[in-house]
Design a protein around this motif. Structure first.
Motif, PDB file in Angstrom:
ATOM      1  N   LEU A 141       6.788   4.752 -10.148  1.00 63.48           N
ATOM      2  CA  LEU A 141       6.205   6.064  -8.963  1.00 63.48           C
ATOM      3  C   LEU A 141       6.536   7.334  -9.456  1.00 63.48           C
ATOM      4  O   LEU A 141       5.422   7.874  -9.211  1.00 63.48           O
ATOM      5  N   ARG A 142       6.886   7.511 -10.653  1.00 59.90           N
ATOM      6  CA  ARG A 142       7.368   8.773 -10.934  1.00 59.90           C
ATOM      7  C   ARG A 142       5.347   9.079 -11.920  1.00 59.90           C
ATOM      8  O   ARG A 142       5.069   9.973 -11.745  1.00 59.90           O
ATOM      9  N   ARG A 143       5.630   7.389 -12.721  1.00 65.88           N
ATOM     10  CA  ARG A 143       3.884   7.888 -13.329  1.00 65.88           C
ATOM     11  C   ARG A 143       2.737   8.837 -12.451  1.00 65.88           C
ATOM     12  O   ARG A 143       2.055   9.043 -12.528  1.00 65.88           O
ATOM     13  N   VAL A 144       2.502   8.109 -11.206  1.00 63.15           N
ATOM     14  CA  VAL A 144       1.872   8.354  -9.921  1.00 63.15           C
ATOM     15  C   VAL A 144       2.645   9.352  -8.920  1.00 63.15           C
ATOM     16  O   VAL A 144       2.054  10.084  -8.122  1.00 63.15           O
ATOM     17  N   TYR A 179      14.270  12.969   2.758  1.00 62.20           N
ATOM     18  CA  TYR A 179      13.305  12.604   1.796  1.00 62.20           C
ATOM     19  C   TYR A 179      12.372  11.587   2.795  1.00 62.20           C
ATOM     20  O   TYR A 179      12.367  11.969   4.145  1.00 62.20           O
ATOM     21  N   ALA A 180      11.029  12.161   2.673  1.00 65.52           N
ATOM     22  CA  ALA A 180       9.925  11.874   3.403  1.00 65.52           C
ATOM     23  C   ALA A 180       9.934   9.874   3.361  1.00 65.52           C
ATOM     24  O   ALA A 180       8.818   9.146   4.044  1.00 65.52           O
ATOM     25  N   ALA A 181      10.327   9.388   2.366  1.00 67.23           N
ATOM     26  CA  ALA A 181      10.597   7.724   2.513  1.00 67.23           C
ATOM     27  C   ALA A 181      11.587   7.197   1.823  1.00 67.23           C
ATOM     28  O   ALA A 181      12.975   8.172   1.046  1.00 67.23           O
ATOM     29  N   ALA A 182      12.211   5.549   1.739  1.00 67.62           N
ATOM     30  CA  ALA A 182      13.096   5.466   1.202  1.00 67.62           C
ATOM     31  C   ALA A 182      13.005   4.010   0.460  1.00 67.62           C
ATOM     32  O   ALA A 182      12.139   3.018   1.578  1.00 67.62           O
ATOM     33  N   MET A 183      13.093   3.810  -0.501  1.00 70.98           N
ATOM     34  CA  MET A 183      12.809   1.615  -1.155  1.00 70.98           C
ATOM     35  C   MET A 183      14.406   1.015  -1.245  1.00 70.98           C
ATOM     36  O   MET A 183      14.731   1.324  -2.360  1.00 70.98           O
ATOM     37  N   VAL A 184      14.491   0.476  -0.833  1.00 71.36           N
ATOM     38  CA  VAL A 184      15.461  -0.424  -0.731  1.00 71.36           C
ATOM     39  C   VAL A 184      15.941  -1.266  -1.400  1.00 71.36           C
ATOM     40  O   VAL A 184      14.858  -2.338  -0.815  1.00 71.36           O
ATOM     41  N   SER A 217       8.099  12.178  -6.539  1.00 73.90           N
ATOM     42  CA  SER A 217       9.553  13.393  -6.711  1.00 73.90           C
ATOM     43  C   SER A 217      10.596  11.844  -6.493  1.00 73.90           C
ATOM     44  O   SER A 217      11.615  11.270  -5.364  1.00 73.90           O
ATOM     45  N   VAL A 218      11.585  11.442  -7.155  1.00 75.23           N
ATOM     46  CA  VAL A 218      12.419   9.766  -6.691  1.00 75.23           C
ATOM     47  C   VAL A 218      13.590  10.476  -7.499  1.00 75.23           C
ATOM     48  O   VAL A 218      13.963  11.238  -7.896  1.00 75.23           O
ATOM     49  N   GLU A 240       0.849  -1.381  -0.233  1.00 79.15           N
ATOM     50  CA  GLU A 240       0.304   0.449  -0.193  1.00 79.15           C
ATOM     51  C   GLU A 240       0.689   1.744  -0.418  1.00 79.15           C
ATOM     52  O   GLU A 240       0.747   2.460   1.056  1.00 79.15           O
ATOM     53  N   ILE A 241       1.262   1.473  -1.381  1.00 80.73           N
ATOM     54  CA  ILE A 241       1.854   3.135  -1.171  1.00 80.73           C
ATOM     55  C   ILE A 241       1.591   4.127  -1.595  1.00 80.73           C
ATOM     56  O   ILE A 241       1.105   4.314  -3.207  1.00 80.73           O
ATOM     57  N   THR A 242       1.166   4.659  -1.408  1.00 79.93           N
ATOM     58  CA  THR A 242      -0.167   5.338  -1.759  1.00 79.93           C
ATOM     59  C   THR A 242       0.736   7.196  -2.137  1.00 79.93           C
ATOM     60  O   THR A 242       1.547   6.807  -2.253  1.00 79.93           O
ATOM     61  N   ALA A 243       0.093   7.430  -3.529  1.00 76.99           N
ATOM     62  CA  ALA A 243       0.285   8.846  -4.620  1.00 76.99           C
ATOM     63  C   ALA A 243       0.546   9.431  -2.677  1.00 76.99           C
ATOM     64  O   ALA A 243      -0.024   9.728  -1.830  1.00 76.99           O
ATOM     65  N   PRO A 244       2.051  10.326  -3.119  1.00 78.27           N
ATOM     66  CA  PRO A 244       1.931  11.445  -2.474  1.00 78.27           C
ATOM     67  C   PRO A 244       1.099  12.414  -2.568  1.00 78.27           C
ATOM     68  O   PRO A 244       0.542  13.162  -3.431  1.00 78.27           O
ATOM     69  N   PHE A 245       0.716  13.206  -1.436  1.00 83.99           N
ATOM     70  CA  PHE A 245      -0.290  14.305  -0.968  1.00 83.99           C
ATOM     71  C   PHE A 245       0.301  15.410  -0.688  1.00 83.99           C
ATOM     72  O   PHE A 245      -0.523  16.724  -1.213  1.00 83.99           O
ATOM     73  N   ASP A 246       1.635  16.220  -0.569  1.00 84.92           N
ATOM     74  CA  ASP A 246       2.196  16.994  -1.730  1.00 84.92           C
ATOM     75  C   ASP A 246       3.515  17.165  -1.503  1.00 84.92           C
ATOM     76  O   ASP A 246       4.223  16.103  -1.628  1.00 84.92           O
ATOM     77  N   GLU A 247       4.162  18.047  -2.236  1.00 85.04           N
ATOM     78  CA  GLU A 247       4.975  17.905  -2.769  1.00 85.04           C
ATOM     79  C   GLU A 247       6.231  17.391  -1.464  1.00 85.04           C
ATOM     80  O   GLU A 247       7.307  16.406  -1.903  1.00 85.04           O
ATOM     81  N   LEU A 248       6.330  17.620  -0.585  1.00 81.97           N
ATOM     82  CA  LEU A 248       7.671  17.464   0.785  1.00 81.97           C
ATOM     83  C   LEU A 248       6.853  16.209   0.801  1.00 81.97           C
ATOM     84  O   LEU A 248       7.659  15.182   1.710  1.00 81.97           O
ATOM     85  N   SER A 249       6.112  15.022   0.772  1.00 75.63           N
ATOM     86  CA  SER A 249       6.133  14.110   1.150  1.00 75.63           C
ATOM     87  C   SER A 249       5.917  12.960  -0.415  1.00 75.63           C
ATOM     88  O   SER A 249       6.742  12.152  -0.021  1.00 75.63           O
TER      89      SER A 249
END
Length: 881
Positions: A563-566, A595-600, A569-570, A537-546
């Protein structure tokens, strides 16, 4: 309208000991006491040296004590007490020593009380965990099925397992242990394909959940609740269930804790184990690759070697220690010596007690142990194999058992008087097991035929060779890449030229196909891992900071594009250069905002994971979400246990299916240490010893980083390559030398030590490897960060000598792309007419098959004459040169 000044903050005046004071007795006693305590601290520091604290800390403590002594003496002098007075002398001498001794005694007593309190608290927790226990009827029903009845009705098994999981938190230690054994036994019995899919999945899931609950109960009760039987059964049960389909439904981190607790307990009570306990513990630990403490192994081996024991227990224990030896335990042969002697005596005096499985296990183990360490002569192993061969002739061995006996005979090179029997045994076995012999089994038989020269046997040699040819042709379509490589390596020495050439052509065709399948599977693993992440459940961000996310090691951009499609900012960070998708960098760029999140993408080693996660923690905001994704074969189940302490919280593993999973966690509010800020904090300073490959003692200071092959040192394969090549290099030569897949520069350093005037180039896809190499070699060396030959595509640069130890494994996964691309572009990079390349590979790598599809017209590849049992050095020259 001026603001009123803030009131001054009250600070009580500091009372200095040199101020005028009334020379009363209490003040004098206080100063004498302070003098005595400071002097006692000096006595303590003199006695301890730097054994308990580092030199800097000791110096600071000494300075404070000396300052206190000086101030105390000044204060005493101010009230008329001189340094020569007896009470002052005593305070600095005998009284100080006595005070130091009293303080040390109090510390020891305090530490003893602390340890006793911890022990009692642990015992109390265990008692509270045990609490009021119940007898689980369902648990003992499972036990009865496992021991007497078999699997029976799958619905009843599912119900009993589900009820056992519910009862687990209230059962006692004995019941818990019996339940784990029963669940593991039943998990082995579940017949895949013989019952409906829904019923099968239900049984498998129920048994997995029951094992989780019982393991959690065992962990809650603590190590002290186990005896040797319970500890060994825990290890055996978990090792067993992880080999079944139930493994997809168990909590790997929880089971690891249970195994660690059992292993710790076994370290203290191994001497009380019986032979069955000892055998179960060793077998389970070997299956789990959980190395037991050497004292524990010694105690378990003593139990097996000196007490009443069955052949199955001795053979499985030998197998376990040989497995540890194969994993790199150098002392395996030494520790196995009493077992090998006991097994030899049993084979000599009790030949009828040996069954087929015991013979197969003991033979394979003896072969491995006899060749594990060339410096340890395990004569009992060779004698054991000699005794097992005639026993094996009268048993109905499985195809694998037959292959194990043949492998062992070839490994120790049995006496010539046994060769005729071995040839007959091999010929008969190939016919008997024609329908069930795997490629690996056949390769073992052919390797033994080569080692023992059985093809030259006057009576059975021709018949044996014909049986081998028939077996190769019959099984060719099912050979894996290792079988192709192993057979290709020895066929020249087993068959005549025409026969060998005919077989090799067929092997090359099969090898090319299966290597391409392997590479396709590697890409399948990448896609499967990416699908597991994208299913969360990786939802689309709701603002620029997130929306800001750091993606680590998405080399094929399988995650980035989606991720860029939804709206994310990667930013990408990858350590390795990969094709056209990006250049590797040794450390991520520091962002303007966290960063608001990371995927490793889970890396292949624990050390690499630790370095990556420290960097991620330093660049992701508190509360940011982190996902770590990968396959079970890549160790995704063990990631939670390897997370850096304190930096992440709310951790959980979500399995996408039975192959891939994702670890979810949240960035905690703990501040990252310096290891998260820059690469140099991970620098490992070592010494590279080149004495084994040079004619004289030679070592150099060395730098490595986590995740480098062989820890950035000199591994056995590179050593073999350098021993083969360095003697061909003249000291005064001015060669242009390329170290391809250079790592930290070990090969280049050895060439520079031999021929100082040679020019060196180092090429690697790993940015961290080249960072280390730049520190290990001088400034006149050129470094090329490149995925294969890509960085040189627009260059005509060629070299006199190219050396390489190209990777074939990325962690546990096989990847032939590096060696294929190396061979495909090699001819263009060899200087005409004398340019030459050497590379090293495992003997089982199908080098000729890999080269056949890409270099047949441009490169001539020949194997160098090395006697190594595991690796081979290959020489390459351009055709027409």
């Amino acid at each position: 309208d001026a603001r009123a000044p803030a009131p001054a903050r009250f600070s009580p005046p500091r009372r200095d000991m040199t101020l005028d004071k009334a020379p009363d007795a209490s003040y004098k006693r206080a100063l004498i006491k302070k003098l005595r305590q400071a002097s006692a601290k000096l006595v303590e520091l003199d006695a301890a040296g730097t054994s308990t604290v580092d030199a800097k800390t000791a110096a600071e403590r000494r300075a404070r004590a000396e300052e206190t002594i000086a101030r105390s003496l000044d204060a005493l002098d101010a009230i008329g007490v001189r340094a020569s007075d007896q009470e002052v002398v005593n305070a600095r001498g005998s009284d100080a020593r006595a005070a130091s001794a009293r303080d040390e005694k109090r510390r020891r007593e305090g530490e003893a009380r602390r340890l006793e309190d911890e022990r009692r608290a642990k015992h109390a927790r265990a008692n509270r965990a045990i609490g009021k226990t119940v007898k689980s009827v369902s648990l003992w029903r499972l036990h009865s099925m496992a021991k007497n009845e078999g699997l029976g009705d799958e619905g009843e098994v599912s119900r009993a397992a589900t009820e056992t999981a519910s009862d687990a938190e209230r059962v006692d230690g004995k019941s818990c242990n019996a339940g784990m054994w029963a669940v593991a036994k039943l998990a082995k019995m579940v017949p895949e394909g013989q019952i409906g899919v829904e019923a099968y999945d239900g049984v498998v899931k129920a048994l997995g959940c029951a094992m989780n609950a019982l393991a959690r109960r065992m962990v809650d009760m603590g190590e002290d609740a186990m005896d040797a039987r319970a500890a060994s059964t825990t290890i055996w049960s978990i090792a067993t269930i992880l080999k079944t389909k139930c493994a997809a439904h168990v909590d790997d981190a929880l089971l690891r804790r249970a195994v660690s607790g059992a292993a710790n307990r076994l370290n203290t009570c191994a001497t009380t184990a019986n032979a069955q306990d000892a055998a179960n513990a060793l077998w389970g630990a070997a299956k789990l690759r959980k190395m037991l403490h050497e004292q524990c192994v010694t105690a378990l081996v003593h139990v097996l070697a000196s007490g009443e024991v069955r052949t199955e227990e001795v053979s499985s224990s030998l197998w376990a220690i040989a497995t540890f030896g194969g994993d790199g335990w150098k002392e395996a042969a030494t520790y196995a010596e009493p077992l090998a002697k006991r097994a030899k005596d049993m084979a000599k005096k009790q030949p009828k007690d040996w069954n087929a499985q015991a013979v197969a296990n003991a033979a394979w183990a003896a072969g491995k142990l006899a060749t594990n360490d060339p410096n340890v002569e395990l004569g009992d192993a060779k004698q054991l194999i000699t005794l097992l061969i005639p026993i094996a002739k009268n048993l109905s061995l499985s195809a694998q058992g037959f292959a194990h006996v043949m492998y062992a005979a070839g490994a120790v090179v049995v006496d010539s008087r046994m060769l005729a029997d071995c040839a007959k045994f091999a010929s008969k076995g190939l016919k008997t097991h024609a329908a069930t012999l795997t490629g690996a089994d056949l390769a073992a038989v052919v390797e033994a035929t080569h080692a023992l020269k059985l093809g030259t046997s006057m009576s059975d040699g021709a018949q044996l060779k014909m049986a081998i040819i028939n077996a190769i042709e019959r099984g060719m379509g099912d050979f894996d890449w290792q079988t192709v490589g192993r057979l290709d390596f020895v066929i020249d020495d087993v068959f005549d030229d025409d026969e060998a050439q005919s077989i090799r052509e067929k092997l090359n065709v099969r090898g090319t196909a299966v290597c391409e399948e392997t590479d396709a599977n590697r890409m399948h693993i990448e896609r499967g891992s990416a699908d597991a992440l994208l299913a969360q459940e990786i939802t689309a961000p709701f603002d620029e900071l997130s929306a800001r996310v750091l993606i680590v090691d998405d080399k094929h951009r399988l995650i980035t594009k989606r991720l860029r499609r939804v709206g994310w900012s990667v930013s990408n960070w990858q350590r390795f250069s990969c094709g056209d998708h990006g250049t590797g960098t040794s450390w991520p760029e520091t962002p303007d905002e966290f960063y608001a999140a990371a995927m490793v993408r889970a890396p292949p080693t624990k050390a690499s994971l630790a370095m990556i996660l420290h960097a991620v923690a330093a660049n992701v905001r508190f509360g940011g979400r982190i996902w770590i994704y990968g396959g079970i074969t890549e160790g995704i189940r063990g990631v939670i246990a390897d997370l850096p302490k304190g930096l992440f919280e709310q951790t959980r593993l979500v399995m996408h299916d039975d192959k891939y999973g994702v670890v979810h966690c949240v960035r905690s509010s703990a501040q990252p240490d310096k290891k998260g800020k820059e690469l140099k904090k991970w620098r490992e300073k070592k010494t590279l010893d080149l004495s084994d490959v040079m004619t004289t003692e030679h070592s150099v200071p060395w730098v490595a980083y986590p995740g480098l092959f062989a820890g950035g040192g000199l591994d056995v394969m590179t050593t073999l390559l350098l021993r083969s090549v360095l003697p061909t290099i003249e000291r005064k030569s001015k060669l242009k030398v390329l170290d391809y897949c250079s790592g930290a520069g070990q090969i280049a350093a050895a060439v520079r030590a031999k021929a100082k005037k040679s020019r060196l180039w180092l090429l690697d896809a790993d940015a961290c490897a080249l960072e280390a190499a730049k520190r290990n070699l001088s400034d006149d060396v050129e470094f090329i960060l490149s995925d294969g030959w890509r960085a040189l595509e627009k260059s005509d640069r060629a070299f006199d000598l190219i050396l390489s130890n190209p990777p074939v494994h990325l962690g546990l996964a096989v990847d032939f792309v590096p060696i294929r691309e190396f061979l495909a572009g090699l001819a263009r990079r060899l200087r005409r007419p004398d340019g030459v390349a050497y590379f090293v590979a495992q003997r089982y790598v199908p080098v000729r098959a890999i080269a056949a599809g890409t270099t047949a017209d441009t490169l001539k590849i020949t194997r160098q004459g090395t006697d190594d049992a595991k690796f081979a050095v290959w020489k390459c020259v351009a055709r027409g040169a």
